[in-house]
Design a protein around this motif. Structure first.
Motif, PDB file in Angstrom:
ATOM      1  N   ASP A 240      37.966  58.663 120.287  1.00 39.59           N
ATOM      2  CA  ASP A 240      39.315  58.120 120.143  1.00 39.59           C
ATOM      3  C   ASP A 240      40.323  58.857 121.004  1.00 39.59           C
ATOM      4  O   ASP A 240      41.411  58.345 121.281  1.00 39.59           O
ATOM      5  CB  ASP A 240      39.757  58.176 118.680  1.00 39.59           C
ATOM      6  N   ARG A 241      39.954  60.076 121.359  1.00 47.47           N
ATOM      7  CA  ARG A 241      40.852  60.870 122.201  1.00 47.47           C
ATOM      8  C   ARG A 241      40.022  62.044 122.724  1.00 47.47           C
ATOM      9  O   ARG A 241      39.467  62.816 121.947  1.00 47.47           O
ATOM     10  CB  ARG A 241      42.022  61.387 121.350  1.00 47.47           C
ATOM     11  N   THR A 242      39.918  62.140 124.023  1.00 47.84           N
ATOM     12  CA  THR A 242      39.209  63.273 124.610  1.00 47.84           C
ATOM     13  C   THR A 242      40.225  64.106 125.368  1.00 47.84           C
ATOM     14  O   THR A 242      40.958  63.584 126.212  1.00 47.84           O
ATOM     15  CB  THR A 242      38.075  62.775 125.532  1.00 47.84           C
ATOM     16  N   ASP A 247      37.184  68.533 124.813  1.00 52.08           N
ATOM     17  CA  ASP A 247      37.028  68.401 123.355  1.00 52.08           C
ATOM     18  C   ASP A 247      37.133  66.925 122.986  1.00 52.08           C
ATOM     19  O   ASP A 247      37.987  66.201 123.527  1.00 52.08           O
ATOM     20  CB  ASP A 247      38.136  69.161 122.610  1.00 52.08           C
ATOM     21  N   VAL A 248      36.289  66.512 122.038  1.00 53.49           N
ATOM     22  CA  VAL A 248      36.170  65.081 121.737  1.00 53.49           C
ATOM     23  C   VAL A 248      36.561  64.797 120.289  1.00 53.49           C
ATOM     24  O   VAL A 248      35.927  65.287 119.347  1.00 53.49           O
ATOM     25  CB  VAL A 248      34.707  64.629 121.960  1.00 53.49           C
ATOM     26  N   CYS A 249      37.603  63.998 120.114  1.00 56.09           N
ATOM     27  CA  CYS A 249      37.985  63.576 118.766  1.00 56.09           C
ATOM     28  C   CYS A 249      37.362  62.206 118.511  1.00 56.09           C
ATOM     29  O   CYS A 249      37.541  61.277 119.292  1.00 56.09           O
ATOM     30  CB  CYS A 249      39.509  63.515 118.681  1.00 56.09           C
ATOM     31  N   ASN A 250      36.600  62.099 117.450  1.00 61.96           N
ATOM     32  CA  ASN A 250      35.943  60.817 117.134  1.00 61.96           C
ATOM     33  C   ASN A 250      35.782  60.708 115.617  1.00 61.96           C
ATOM     34  O   ASN A 250      36.174  61.598 114.863  1.00 61.96           O
ATOM     35  CB  ASN A 250      34.582  60.725 117.848  1.00 61.96           C
ATOM     36  N   LYS A 251      35.203  59.620 115.191  1.00 64.07           N
ATOM     37  CA  LYS A 251      35.034  59.329 113.757  1.00 64.07           C
ATOM     38  C   LYS A 251      34.489  60.537 112.986  1.00 64.07           C
ATOM     39  O   LYS A 251      33.590  61.233 113.462  1.00 64.07           O
ATOM     40  CB  LYS A 251      34.077  58.130 113.622  1.00 64.07           C
ATOM     41  N   ILE A 252      35.018  60.738 111.806  1.00 60.76           N
ATOM     42  CA  ILE A 252      34.617  61.850 110.950  1.00 60.76           C
ATOM     43  C   ILE A 252      33.082  61.898 110.838  1.00 60.76           C
ATOM     44  O   ILE A 252      32.436  60.868 110.634  1.00 60.76           O
ATOM     45  CB  ILE A 252      35.289  61.725 109.551  1.00 60.76           C
ATOM     46  N   GLY A 253      32.535  63.094 111.031  1.00 63.24           N
ATOM     47  CA  GLY A 253      31.072  63.245 110.969  1.00 63.24           C
ATOM     48  C   GLY A 253      30.449  63.417 112.342  1.00 63.24           C
ATOM     49  O   GLY A 253      29.303  63.882 112.452  1.00 63.24           O
ATOM     50  N   ASP A 283      45.557  71.580 122.949  1.00 62.17           N
ATOM     51  CA  ASP A 283      44.837  72.246 121.867  1.00 62.17           C
ATOM     52  C   ASP A 283      44.439  71.206 120.817  1.00 62.17           C
ATOM     53  O   ASP A 283      45.282  70.446 120.341  1.00 62.17           O
ATOM     54  CB  ASP A 283      45.790  73.285 121.233  1.00 62.17           C
ATOM     55  N   ALA A 284      43.145  71.198 120.467  1.00 60.22           N
ATOM     56  CA  ALA A 284      42.625  70.188 119.523  1.00 60.22           C
ATOM     57  C   ALA A 284      43.395  70.188 118.203  1.00 60.22           C
ATOM     58  O   ALA A 284      43.486  69.156 117.532  1.00 60.22           O
ATOM     59  CB  ALA A 284      41.145  70.433 119.291  1.00 60.22           C
ATOM     60  N   LYS A 285      43.968  71.353 117.840  1.00 57.60           N
ATOM     61  CA  LYS A 285      44.715  71.420 116.564  1.00 57.60           C
ATOM     62  C   LYS A 285      45.935  70.497 116.582  1.00 57.60           C
ATOM     63  O   LYS A 285      46.481  70.136 115.552  1.00 57.60           O
ATOM     64  CB  LYS A 285      45.180  72.854 116.303  1.00 57.60           C
ATOM     65  N   ASP A 286      46.392  70.127 117.780  1.00 54.49           N
ATOM     66  CA  ASP A 286      47.584  69.276 117.879  1.00 54.49           C
ATOM     67  C   ASP A 286      47.257  67.785 117.855  1.00 54.49           C
ATOM     68  O   ASP A 286      48.164  66.944 117.943  1.00 54.49           O
ATOM     69  CB  ASP A 286      48.356  69.609 119.167  1.00 54.49           C
ATOM     70  N   THR A 329      34.924  67.471 118.054  1.00 50.97           N
ATOM     71  CA  THR A 329      33.723  68.166 118.515  1.00 50.97           C
ATOM     72  C   THR A 329      34.103  68.998 119.740  1.00 50.97           C
ATOM     73  O   THR A 329      34.553  68.434 120.754  1.00 50.97           O
ATOM     74  CB  THR A 329      32.637  67.139 118.905  1.00 50.97           C
ATOM     75  N   PRO A 330      33.956  70.325 119.649  1.00 52.91           N
ATOM     76  CA  PRO A 330      34.314  71.142 120.812  1.00 52.91           C
ATOM     77  C   PRO A 330      33.442  70.798 122.026  1.00 52.91           C
ATOM     78  O   PRO A 330      32.260  70.463 121.883  1.00 52.91           O
ATOM     79  CB  PRO A 330      34.035  72.572 120.327  1.00 52.91           C
ATOM     80  N   ALA A 331      34.039  70.927 123.194  1.00 57.91           N
ATOM     81  CA  ALA A 331      33.363  70.541 124.448  1.00 57.91           C
ATOM     82  C   ALA A 331      32.004  71.221 124.613  1.00 57.91           C
ATOM     83  O   ALA A 331      31.083  70.646 125.203  1.00 57.91           O
ATOM     84  CB  ALA A 331      34.267  70.898 125.620  1.00 57.91           C
ATOM     85  N   LYS A 332      31.876  72.442 124.050  1.00 53.20           N
ATOM     86  CA  LYS A 332      30.621  73.187 124.272  1.00 53.20           C
ATOM     87  C   LYS A 332      29.406  72.476 123.658  1.00 53.20           C
ATOM     88  O   LYS A 332      28.271  72.785 124.022  1.00 53.20           O
ATOM     89  CB  LYS A 332      30.741  74.620 123.738  1.00 53.20           C
TER      90      LYS A 332
END
Ligand code: MRU
Length: 356
Positions: A240-242, A247-253, A283-286, A329-332
């Motif tokens: 949904d937002r990289t 770092d990759v924001c996607n569906k929970i899980g 920063d992913a926290k934002d 999910t962190p990029a690593k």
């Protein structure tokens, strides 16, 4: 892609009306819904009649065109844009599409506004379809490589629905799978059910069935043991937002799947069009993580023996529930980002080489 043998896109404009496939009714009913006003479009995004980052963007674009059709006063258009952006917070495609529409409409004479808005909304959708097709062509190489080594069915795990229903056509995570299938490579998909809204079971499995791609629905916690048993050759998910750092924001899980993949040396790919890259947040926290109504957890919907849709409570009446819709999910933990321009490592340099 096809539903009962007929080709569809997920959104189209016909006789001054935007038409969508109502995803809240799938898989049990196939309903085409009409959006006639900006509020219809906002509501469709909020209640997830349309969902998935690229389709949310496409709907926002057409939503703004509907706003222009209703009232082409600049103040009304500006207010509509603001309301659209607030309708769901996490997928960056929403803001990306609205900003692109506003840029296109700025300084245009009122008599031309509607035709330009409609053209741009169509352009955004056509472009997404093309980008998703290219994601498929690029991602196919990964599946092909695994198949050439294994010489047997490639087992792919996916989470949520990053299929054609989440985009305009092809999907992101599913596009390489559709391309592999068309090329005759045997593929089988492990479909995470994806609680609480079950986008995997209700949408991914449904669309794969319609394209006759072998798939098996699993409970969200099953991926780990399948990976330990060597029954997953690769994972592909959407996003949904990289962030520009990968770092990759996607569906929970998604994060838990990436951890399991990392622990078991299973390649973990994320497929995305460039409209899903957030170049601003560092920063992913934002990242604004959507928290949805806890009823999505405590209640489930399905059909009974007489094919009637029923919703039932499954939790103790007094229990509280928390429903975070996305994680990061962190990029690593990401093996590669599959984009319309090629595959890259999940890093700023990797993304910059492809896009800036
Ligand atoms: O809450 P949803 O169903 O909109 O979430 C969708 C996802 O998480 C998808 O993986 C993502 O939007 C990518 S869609 C190609």
């Amino acid at each position: 892609m096809r539903i009962e043998g007929k080709e569809y896109r997920t959104i189209w404009f016909e006789n001054n009306i935007v038409k969508i496939i109502d995803q809240t009714k799938l898989p049990h009913q196939f309903v085409i819904k009409e959006l006639k006003t900006i509020n219809d479009a906002i509501n469709a995004i909020k209640i997830m009649e349309v969902r998935g980052a690229p389709l949310i963007g496409g709907t926002a674009a057409y939503g703004l065109a509907l706003a222009v059709q209703e009232n082409n006063d600049p103040e009304f258009i500006k207010k509509s844009a603001k309301k659209l952006i607030q309708s769901r917070p996490t997928a960056i495609n929403l803001k990306w599409a609205v900003d692109r529409m506003i840029k296109k409409l700025t300084g245009i004479n009122s008599d031309q506004l509607l035709s330009i808005a409609l053209n741009e909304a169509k352009e955004i959708c056509d472009e997404d379809e093309k980008f998703c097709e290219n994601i498929g062509i690029n991602g196919l190489k990964v599946i092909e490589e695994i198949y050439n080594k294994k010489k047997d069915t490639v087992n792919i795990l996916t989470h949520c629905n990053a299929g054609w229903l989440a985009t305009i056509n092809w999907g992101t995570a599913t596009s390489p799978i559709y391309h592999a299938h068309k090329k005759g490579i045997p593929v089988h998909v492990w479909v995470d059910e994806t609680r609480p809204r079950n986008q995997g079971a209700n949408l991914t499995s449904y669309e794969l069935n319609e394209e006759e791609i072998p798939n098996t629905i699993i409970a969200d916690n099953t991926g780990g043991i399948l990976m330990q048993r060597g029954e997953v050759d690769m994972c592909i998910v959407g996003t949904d937002r990289t962030l520009s750092n990968g770092d990759v924001c996607n569906k929970i899980g998604t994060y838990l799947k990436a951890l399991a993949a990392h622990d078991n040396n299973v390649p973990f790919y994320v497929a995305l069009p460039s409209s899903t890259i957030d170049w601003d947040i560092k920063d992913a926290k934002d990242i604004p993580i959507e928290e949805r109504n806890s009823e999505e957890l405590s209640h489930v919907e399905g059909i009974d023996e007489s094919n009637e849709v029923k919703k039932v409570l499954i939790y103790p009446k007094k229990s509280k529930a928390k429903n975070l819709a996305f994680d990061v999910t962190p990029a690593k933990y990401v093996t590669g980002l599959i984009t319309e321009r090629g595959i890259t490592v999940a890093s700023f340099d990797g993304l910059k080489k492809l896009f800036k």
